[in-house]
Design a protein around this motif. Structure first.
Motif, PDB file in Angstrom:
ATOM      1  N   HIS A  85       0.830  -1.200   0.000  1.00  0.00           N
ATOM      2  CA  HIS A  85       0.000   0.000   0.000  1.00  0.00           C
ATOM      3  C   HIS A  85       0.869   1.257   0.000  1.00  0.00           C
ATOM      4  CE1 HIS A  85      -3.304   2.702   0.802  1.00  0.00           C
ATOM      5  NE2 HIS A  85      -2.617   3.189   1.827  1.00  0.00           N
ATOM      6  N   THR A  89       0.918   4.031  -3.014  1.00  0.00           N
ATOM      7  CA  THR A  89       0.406   5.378  -2.769  1.00  0.00           C
ATOM      8  C   THR A  89       1.508   6.424  -2.639  1.00  0.00           C
ATOM      9  OG1 THR A  89       0.323   4.969  -0.385  1.00  0.00           O
ATOM     10  CG2 THR A  89      -1.693   4.548  -1.658  1.00  0.00           C
ATOM     11  N   SER A  90       2.772   6.002  -2.713  1.00  0.00           N
ATOM     12  CA  SER A  90       3.869   6.962  -2.599  1.00  0.00           C
ATOM     13  C   SER A  90       4.009   7.735  -3.913  1.00  0.00           C
ATOM     14  CB  SER A  90       5.185   6.250  -2.295  1.00  0.00           C
ATOM     15  OG  SER A  90       5.627   5.525  -3.432  1.00  0.00           O
ATOM     16  N   ARG A  94       3.373   6.164  -7.642  1.00  0.00           N
ATOM     17  CA  ARG A  94       2.442   6.743  -8.612  1.00  0.00           C
ATOM     18  C   ARG A  94       3.168   7.139  -9.885  1.00  0.00           C
ATOM     19  NH1 ARG A  94       0.282   9.540  -3.888  1.00  0.00           N
ATOM     20  NH2 ARG A  94       1.463  11.349  -4.565  1.00  0.00           N
TER      21      ARG A  94
END
Length: 100
Positions: A85, A89-90, A94
């Motif tokens: 995760h 989401t970093s 991305r």
């Protein structure tokens, strides 16, 4: 008459042992219930802090895992999911996905 007296004495002894057993069971339940209340309060506090303080997730996780009696496999699975995760989401994660 002696037989009746012996029977009454035996009945009284059985009732006394049963009464003692009930008292011990009640005391054990009360002690366990009190312990459970304390543990529940501790778990509640941990979870509130975990939800409030994202920056403290890593520090709080070992205590939560201990209280919930998580197995090593469960801890490993949760850690892997957390890492996946975080990577997804970093900013870097991305950027890599957009470039793919």
């Amino acid at each position: 008459e002696a037989e009746a007296e012996a029977s009454r004495a035996e009945r009284a002894a059985v009732e006394a042992r049963a009464s003692q057993a009930r008292r011990e069971a009640d005391a054990a339940v009360a002690q366990e219930s009190g312990g459970w209340r304390e543990e529940r309060a501790y778990v509640r506090t941990l979870m509130i802090r975990y939800m409030e303080l994202e920056s403290e997730h890593e520090a709080l996780f070992p205590a939560i895992a201990t209280v919930l009696h998580l197995t090593r496999d469960e801890v490993a699975r949760i850690r892997a999911a957390q890492e996946a995760h975080a990577s997804a989401t970093s900013v870097w994660g991305r950027t890599v996905r957009v470039g793919s």
